[in-house]
Write a protein that holds these residues in place. Sequence first.
Motif, PDB file in Angstrom:
ATOM      1  N   PRO A 180       0.578  -1.607   0.105  1.00 38.92           N
ATOM      2  CA  PRO A 180       0.411   0.013  -0.240  1.00 38.92           C
ATOM      3  C   PRO A 180       0.798   1.352  -0.370  1.00 38.92           C
ATOM      4  O   PRO A 180       0.416   1.979  -0.416  1.00 38.92           O
ATOM      5  N   ASP A 181       2.324   1.114   0.466  1.00 37.01           N
ATOM      6  CA  ASP A 181       2.861   2.611   0.406  1.00 37.01           C
ATOM      7  C   ASP A 181       3.958   2.554  -0.692  1.00 37.01           C
ATOM      8  O   ASP A 181       4.329   3.686  -1.050  1.00 37.01           O
ATOM      9  N   LEU A 182       3.925   2.011  -1.717  1.00 41.67           N
ATOM     10  CA  LEU A 182       4.502   1.845  -3.184  1.00 41.67           C
ATOM     11  C   LEU A 182       3.791   2.709  -3.712  1.00 41.67           C
ATOM     12  O   LEU A 182       3.082   2.950  -3.920  1.00 41.67           O
ATOM     13  N   LYS A 183       4.689   3.656  -4.420  1.00 41.47           N
ATOM     14  CA  LYS A 183       3.918   4.534  -5.597  1.00 41.47           C
ATOM     15  C   LYS A 183       4.983   4.362  -6.776  1.00 41.47           C
ATOM     16  O   LYS A 183       4.336   4.917  -7.374  1.00 41.47           O
ATOM     17  N   THR A 184       5.247   3.184  -7.039  1.00 40.23           N
ATOM     18  CA  THR A 184       6.113   3.080  -8.606  1.00 40.23           C
ATOM     19  C   THR A 184       4.384   2.460  -9.007  1.00 40.23           C
ATOM     20  O   THR A 184       3.567   1.885  -9.084  1.00 40.23           O
ATOM     21  N   GLU A 185       5.313   2.821 -10.366  1.00 38.88           N
ATOM     22  CA  GLU A 185       4.241   2.101 -11.781  1.00 38.88           C
ATOM     23  C   GLU A 185       4.152   0.919 -11.551  1.00 38.88           C
ATOM     24  O   GLU A 185       3.309  -0.103 -11.517  1.00 38.88           O
ATOM     25  N   PHE A 186       5.394   0.433 -11.574  1.00 36.28           N
ATOM     26  CA  PHE A 186       5.422  -1.184 -12.035  1.00 36.28           C
ATOM     27  C   PHE A 186       5.679  -2.228 -11.009  1.00 36.28           C
ATOM     28  O   PHE A 186       7.202  -1.460 -10.184  1.00 36.28           O
ATOM     29  N   ILE A 187       5.211  -2.683 -10.345  1.00 33.50           N
ATOM     30  CA  ILE A 187       5.845  -3.244  -9.284  1.00 33.50           C
ATOM     31  C   ILE A 187       5.675  -5.161  -9.772  1.00 33.50           C
ATOM     32  O   ILE A 187       5.176  -5.639  -9.996  1.00 33.50           O
ATOM     33  N   MET A 188       7.567  -5.871  -9.996  1.00 32.52           N
ATOM     34  CA  MET A 188       7.594  -6.701 -10.231  1.00 32.52           C
ATOM     35  C   MET A 188       7.729  -7.931  -8.701  1.00 32.52           C
ATOM     36  O   MET A 188       8.681  -7.193  -8.134  1.00 32.52           O
ATOM     37  N   PHE A 189       6.766  -8.742  -8.965  1.00 37.07           N
ATOM     38  CA  PHE A 189       6.810  -9.224  -7.494  1.00 37.07           C
ATOM     39  C   PHE A 189       7.369 -11.030  -8.468  1.00 37.07           C
ATOM     40  O   PHE A 189       7.214 -11.780  -9.094  1.00 37.07           O
ATOM     41  N   PHE A 249      -3.602   2.926 -10.535  1.00 33.45           N
ATOM     42  CA  PHE A 249      -2.907   2.916 -11.959  1.00 33.45           C
ATOM     43  C   PHE A 249      -1.370   2.160 -12.028  1.00 33.45           C
ATOM     44  O   PHE A 249      -0.688   1.713 -12.905  1.00 33.45           O
ATOM     45  N   GLN A 250      -1.371   1.087 -10.514  1.00 34.48           N
ATOM     46  CA  GLN A 250      -0.112   0.390 -10.575  1.00 34.48           C
ATOM     47  C   GLN A 250      -0.143  -1.072 -11.042  1.00 34.48           C
ATOM     48  O   GLN A 250      -1.165  -1.920 -11.562  1.00 34.48           O
ATOM     49  N   LYS A 251       0.776  -2.038 -11.874  1.00 28.24           N
ATOM     50  CA  LYS A 251       0.396  -2.636 -12.306  1.00 28.24           C
ATOM     51  C   LYS A 251       1.572  -3.602 -12.290  1.00 28.24           C
ATOM     52  O   LYS A 251       2.462  -3.354 -11.972  1.00 28.24           O
TER      53      LYS A 251
END
Length: 348
Positions: free
Chosen positions: A55-64, A81-83
């Motif tokens: 929930p605190d991430l502001k990045t557009e892309f989250i690579m898990f 807006f996050q992918k």
Amino acid sequence: MSDMETELSAAQRIAQVRDVLGSRLTIMAHHYQNDNVVRHADVVGDSLELARRIPDLKTEFIMFCGVYFMAETAAILARHFQKVRIPDLDADCIMAAMAPASRVRALLAHLASTGKRVVPLTYVNSSAAVKAVVGELGGAVCTSANAEAMTRWALEQGDAVCFLPDKNLAMNVADRLRLPENERLLLDVRGDGRNVDMKAAANVRLFVWPGMCAIHHRMRPEHVEAARRDHPGCLVVVHPECRPEVVRMCDAAGSTRRIIEFCEQAPQGSTIFVGTEINLVKRLAALHAPGKRIVPLIESACENMGKITEEKLAFCLEKLLTSCKVSVPEDQAKLAKLAVDRMLEAGA
């Protein structure tokens, strides 16, 4: 694959994409990932730590970098807006597959016929579809780090809890809560609950789904006995997905974070046997050598975690817009988020 891709190593290709995306990208990795993957991560943690960070991430892309249910959880918690991406869409979880959503719904409906208010509590190792069923029915998610606290929470919400899908974690929690044997029932989930002993169910406070983690279930009492016999004075710490009879024999049991802390806090000169996925054990052994000797209780590797490789991470980053997409249907995500949010709000 282009000539440039064949000339550059996977690590160099990852670095190139990171240079282009900068603050638009966050790479997250579970502790069970290989070192070649972990070294590229911005955030490394267990399931609870990673969920809390989303929930605190502001990045557009989250690579898990982990197994699919973890990436689904990230997608559920991510903003519009996050992918979310995962380097291998086939990195599944055997335990999660042991609890299909349709069967979970049918069995919970059957348990409701007892007249009890049965609150479902699903381990994070479950599909988004299962989390949605649990969220819809007033239940919550838990992790190995907070399973005991969340079981207390669920017991306060109703008359009984249905804990799924890990029977070992459920029984270890029941031991910690000192729940009498006659108040626990291992469910027969065949026939969507029609095989459940409804007479026995009348006094039950903890209904236990019969799933398990193949990695941790392999660890047996004789492995602990051999460690103590061959290395007098050694310490043994295991994950609570291990069998209850194994957990009872150990010095400590806990989440990956708890295992890491146990190894950090052990005295210099200790020999510590660790019962969990081998990548974490090897990393701890390297980190604490030579002052402490850290040894796997048995060498047990998660094949699905192993599907995430440095090469696949590089490929997925290069195809970020078109491949490796993790998506959860909107209606399902909304209900699943209720279950996850209840865990986060409980502060467990």
